[in-house]
Design an enzyme around this catalytic site. Structure first.
Site, mmCIF file in Angstrom:
data_model
loop_
_atom_site.group_PDB
_atom_site.id
_atom_site.type_symbol
_atom_site.label_atom_id
_atom_site.label_comp_id
_atom_site.label_asym_id
_atom_site.label_seq_id
_atom_site.Cartn_x
_atom_site.Cartn_y
_atom_site.Cartn_z
ATOM 1 N N THR A 101 1.095 -1.419 -0.138
ATOM 2 C CA THR A 101 -0.086 -0.029 -0.210
ATOM 3 C C THR A 101 0.925 1.420 0.155
ATOM 4 O O THR A 101 2.046 1.067 -0.300
ATOM 5 C CB THR A 101 -0.380 0.392 1.380
ATOM 6 O OG1 THR A 101 -0.004 0.425 2.474
ATOM 7 C CG2 THR A 101 -1.431 -0.975 1.475
ATOM 8 N N VAL A 150 13.490 1.903 -1.812
ATOM 9 C CA VAL A 150 14.400 2.534 -2.277
ATOM 10 C C VAL A 150 14.982 1.746 -3.591
ATOM 11 O O VAL A 150 15.789 0.865 -3.633
ATOM 12 C CB VAL A 150 15.806 2.776 -2.021
ATOM 13 C CG1 VAL A 150 17.022 3.654 -2.502
ATOM 14 C CG2 VAL A 150 15.021 2.926 -0.594
ATOM 15 N N ALA A 152 13.132 0.660 -6.263
ATOM 16 C CA ALA A 152 12.125 -0.456 -6.349
ATOM 17 C C ALA A 152 13.427 -1.293 -7.128
ATOM 18 O O ALA A 152 13.461 -2.190 -5.831
ATOM 19 C CB ALA A 152 11.770 -0.003 -7.859
ATOM 20 N N LEU A 154 15.808 -2.970 -8.090
ATOM 21 C CA LEU A 154 17.319 -2.189 -8.572
ATOM 22 C C LEU A 154 17.792 -2.741 -6.249
ATOM 23 O O LEU A 154 17.655 -2.919 -6.135
ATOM 24 C CB LEU A 154 17.983 -0.849 -8.372
ATOM 25 C CG LEU A 154 17.058 -0.343 -9.779
ATOM 26 C CD1 LEU A 154 18.030 1.093 -9.945
ATOM 27 C CD2 LEU A 154 18.509 -1.001 -10.760
ATOM 28 N N GLY A 205 1.865 9.224 -17.158
ATOM 29 C CA GLY A 205 1.287 7.916 -15.555
ATOM 30 C C GLY A 205 3.122 8.597 -14.915
ATOM 31 O O GLY A 205 3.060 7.433 -13.967
ATOM 32 N N GLU A 208 2.744 11.542 -9.617
ATOM 33 C CA GLU A 208 1.743 11.341 -8.490
ATOM 34 C C GLU A 208 0.772 12.441 -9.229
ATOM 35 O O GLU A 208 0.655 13.316 -10.451
ATOM 36 C CB GLU A 208 1.700 11.965 -7.591
ATOM 37 C CG GLU A 208 3.445 10.494 -6.768
ATOM 38 C CD GLU A 208 2.649 9.422 -6.851
ATOM 39 O OE1 GLU A 208 0.735 9.013 -6.261
ATOM 40 O OE2 GLU A 208 3.536 8.860 -6.813
ATOM 41 N N ASP A 219 9.127 12.383 -2.104
ATOM 42 C CA ASP A 219 9.426 11.207 -2.064
ATOM 43 C C ASP A 219 11.507 11.387 -2.259
ATOM 44 O O ASP A 219 11.755 10.091 -2.017
ATOM 45 C CB ASP A 219 9.096 10.959 -3.352
ATOM 46 C CG ASP A 219 8.836 9.568 -3.670
ATOM 47 O OD1 ASP A 219 8.494 8.516 -3.161
ATOM 48 O OD2 ASP A 219 9.755 8.743 -4.987
ATOM 49 N N LYS A 223 13.458 8.088 0.594
ATOM 50 C CA LYS A 223 14.501 6.905 0.382
ATOM 51 C C LYS A 223 16.103 7.634 0.501
ATOM 52 O O LYS A 223 16.550 6.501 1.237
ATOM 53 C CB LYS A 223 14.245 6.717 -1.267
ATOM 54 C CG LYS A 223 13.421 6.827 -2.279
ATOM 55 C CD LYS A 223 13.069 6.735 -4.197
ATOM 56 C CE LYS A 223 11.945 6.630 -4.622
ATOM 57 N NZ LYS A 223 12.153 6.624 -5.752
ATOM 58 N N GLY A 340 8.489 1.631 -11.570
ATOM 59 C CA GLY A 340 7.701 0.862 -12.747
ATOM 60 C C GLY A 340 7.180 -0.674 -11.372
ATOM 61 O O GLY A 340 7.377 -1.419 -11.078
HETATM 62 N N1 LIG Z 1 4.612 1.915 -9.336
HETATM 63 C C1 LIG Z 1 5.905 2.098 -8.385
HETATM 64 O O1 LIG Z 1 6.584 2.577 -9.646
HETATM 65 C C2 LIG Z 1 6.641 2.046 -7.578
HETATM 66 C C3 LIG Z 1 7.868 2.376 -7.035
HETATM 67 C C4 LIG Z 1 8.479 1.915 -5.747
HETATM 68 C C5 LIG Z 1 8.044 1.452 -4.714
HETATM 69 N N2 LIG Z 1 6.464 1.730 -4.936
HETATM 70 C C6 LIG Z 1 5.488 2.179 -3.879
HETATM 71 O O2 LIG Z 1 4.506 0.771 -3.937
HETATM 72 C C7 LIG Z 1 3.456 1.461 -3.215
HETATM 73 C C8 LIG Z 1 2.376 0.460 -3.592
HETATM 74 O O3 LIG Z 1 2.206 1.799 -5.467
HETATM 75 P P1 LIG Z 1 1.305 1.075 -6.905
HETATM 76 O O4 LIG Z 1 1.600 1.875 -7.329
HETATM 77 O O5 LIG Z 1 0.562 0.126 -6.344
HETATM 78 O O6 LIG Z 1 0.106 1.692 -5.461
HETATM 79 P P2 LIG Z 1 -1.827 1.752 -6.257
HETATM 80 O O7 LIG Z 1 -1.217 1.468 -6.801
HETATM 81 O O8 LIG Z 1 -2.059 3.471 -5.826
HETATM 82 O O9 LIG Z 1 -2.170 0.478 -4.961
HETATM 83 C C9 LIG Z 1 -2.043 0.932 -3.414
HETATM 84 C C10 LIG Z 1 -2.775 0.085 -2.987
HETATM 85 O O10 LIG Z 1 -3.602 -0.027 -2.210
HETATM 86 C C11 LIG Z 1 -4.423 -0.819 -0.773
HETATM 87 N N3 LIG Z 1 -4.107 0.809 0.161
HETATM 88 C C12 LIG Z 1 -4.334 1.578 0.581
HETATM 89 N N4 LIG Z 1 -4.655 2.003 2.172
HETATM 90 C C13 LIG Z 1 -4.661 0.404 2.605
HETATM 91 C C14 LIG Z 1 -4.952 -0.242 3.621
HETATM 92 N N5 LIG Z 1 -5.048 1.218 4.725
HETATM 93 N N6 LIG Z 1 -5.099 -1.282 3.494
HETATM 94 C C15 LIG Z 1 -5.086 -2.401 2.573
HETATM 95 N N7 LIG Z 1 -4.561 -1.357 1.107
HETATM 96 C C16 LIG Z 1 -5.123 -0.071 0.970
HETATM 97 C C17 LIG Z 1 -4.992 -0.128 -2.262
HETATM 98 O O11 LIG Z 1 -6.824 0.413 -1.916
HETATM 99 P P3 LIG Z 1 -7.742 0.262 -3.053
HETATM 100 O O12 LIG Z 1 -7.280 -0.684 -4.486
HETATM 101 O O13 LIG Z 1 -8.921 -0.305 -2.218
HETATM 102 O O14 LIG Z 1 -7.470 1.640 -3.054
HETATM 103 C C18 LIG Z 1 -4.139 -0.152 -3.483
HETATM 104 O O15 LIG Z 1 -4.512 -1.434 -3.942
HETATM 105 C C19 LIG Z 1 3.659 1.826 -2.958
HETATM 106 O O16 LIG Z 1 4.146 2.236 -1.185
HETATM 107 C C20 LIG Z 1 4.706 2.660 -3.182
HETATM 108 O O17 LIG Z 1 5.291 4.106 -3.438
HETATM 109 C C21 LIG Z 1 5.628 1.694 -5.953
#
Ligand SMILES: NC(=O)c1ccc[n+]([C@@H]2O[C@H](COP(=O)([O-])OP(=O)(O)OC[C@H]3O[C@@H](n4cnc5c(N)ncnc54)[C@H](OP(=O)(O)O)[C@@H]3O)[C@@H](O)[C@H]2O)c1
Length: 359
Positions: A101, A150, A152, A154, A205, A208, A219, A223, A340
């Site tokens: 999350t 940090v 992703a 890597l 995309g 944010e 962000d 990290k 990603g």
């Molecule tokens: N995307 C990237 O490239 C990337 C890279 C490195 C790290 N990250 C980290 O990975 C994490 C996820 O990223 P994402 O892109 O997948 O985010 P996302 O698409 O916004 O998905 C977040 C998910 O978490 C769920 N959620 C939020 N609060 C919650 C809670 N309290 N209890 C249970 N579920 C909850 C949401 O539920 P709903 O579906 O019901 O809204 C959603 O399914 C983030 O912390 C992000 O910083 C992402």
């Protein structure tokens, strides 16, 4: 004899869904290689806990993936249980809780998970960037892994931990650790106005929904704090101040108003870029951690000489430069895509496998 390791996954967003697919796809290989079977005990989103009391069947997991892909909540499935606290689903034997999350306030829950003898794997940075005492409580037993927070997928924290564990001393980390801000730097270098570059990144995309979440440097600061704390520094957020790309008074504008007024910053960034270019330099948004006798952090847009390792970066790639006692000239570098869903989920899965093999 194959050992079954149970997973309870929080989050079914972009990263969470790809992670579930990767776990399913790797099941046979992991059983062959390590006699290990990864099974989902529960999947959790903001609407419900999907659980049956037994490991979830492949058919149910596939239905959950389809529902979430179509924008439906887990509560829409027959076995989706709204209003249940996922902590109540934890089994008596150790399992792995995976947080994909971006939720605030998970620290206390995750500490309970560890106290009860389970393991934690994080993609969510927030539990690690609250108070130093919460960070220590989550990480001191070595039962929490957080590589994907940090860089992703890597191997950044694994590299750092290996340097520290083997007695090297890390004196400096310099990094470009935001794909979004890296893209903006490359676009500025190619004479694209800042406002146009932000618009393009947003439409692809890469930012944010509110691009100020990237442009504030927050962000990157999170990290940098995780890196510093992993090195043993008892720092709080104020030790990693980040320079924002916009004046403070624009923080309170609506997103639309912020985007509308963004072209007013174009001339300033074009001038900074031209100044750098005349001197043969380039602009990069850099996090620098000095880890020697007087530890300090700086996170800002800097002019770097063309022969600096970070100057060669293009687009959304991340680059981490570790200067250590053993690796100084040249330093140790790790470079590649730092965001990603595919690479991030793979980073989480690698942590899950390493944790499962230890259990
Ligand atoms: N995307 C990237 O490239 C990337 C890279 C490195 C790290 N990250 C980290 O990975 C994490 C996820 O990223 P994402 O892109 O997948 O985010 P996302 O698409 O916004 O998905 C977040 C998910 O978490 C769920 N959620 C939020 N609060 C919650 C809670 N309290 N209890 C249970 N579920 C909850 C949401 O539920 P709903 O579906 O019901 O809204 C959603 O399914 C983030 O912390 C992000 O910083 C992402």
């Amino acid at each position: 004899m194959t050992r079954e390791i149970l997973l309870l996954q929080l989050g079914m967003g972009g990263v969470g869904r790809v992670l579930v697919q990767q776990v399913l796809a790797q099941r046979v290989a992991l059983a062959d290689r390590y006699n290990l079977s990864l099974s989902y005990l529960a999947l959790v989103d903001t609407s419900a806990v999907l659980a049956t009391g037994d490991p979830l069947s492949a058919a149910l997991i596939t239905s959950a993936l389809q529902a979430k892909q179509q924008g439906q909540p887990l509560a829409s499935l027959d076995d989706g249980r709204p209003g249940i606290n996922w902590l109540a689903m934890l089994p008596d034997t150790p399992c792995i809780v995976v947080d994909t999350t971006s939720a605030d306030g998970m620290e206390a829950h995750l500490q309970t998970v560890l106290t009860d003898g389970h393991r934690v794997v994080l993609a969510n940075k927030k539990p690690l960037t609250g108070s130093i005492s919460a960070f220590a409580a989550l990480t001191r037993r070595g039962t929490t892994r957080y590589e994907a927070t940090v860089g992703a997928g890597l191997p950044i924290l694994a590299t750092l931990q290996s340097l520290l564990d083997t007695g090297d001393s890390v004196t400096r980390i310099e990094a470009s650790l935001s794909g979004t801000l890296g893209y903006l730097c490359t676009a500025l270098q190619e004479a694209t106005p800042l406002s146009e570059a932000v618009r393009t990144a947003r439409s692809r995309g890469w930012t944010e929904p509110d691009p100020r979440d990237d442009l504030s440097g927050m962000d990157v600061a999170r990290k940098a704090l995780i890196l510093a704390r992993t090195c043993g520094l008892e720092w709080e957020m104020q030790h990693v101040p980040a320079t924002a790309w916009f004046p403070a008074e624009r923080a309170t504008l609506s997103v639309d108003a912020f985007m509308e007024h963004l072209p007013e910053l174009d001339a300033e960034y074009a001038a900074r870029c031209a100044h750098a270019s005349v001197a043969g330099n380039v602009l990069r948004y850099v996090a620098t951690l000095e880890l020697g006798d007087e530890p300090a952090a700086a996170i800002a847009l800097r002019e770097l000489p063309a022969d600096h390792p970070l100057a060669a970066l293009r687009g959304t790639d991340n680059l981490f430069v570790f200067t250590t006692r053993r690796y100084s000239t040249p330093p140790l570098m790790v470079r590649g895509p730092g965001a990603g869903t595919e690479v991030t989920a793979a980073g989480v899965l690698a942590d899950i496998i390493a944790t499962a093999r230890e259990m």
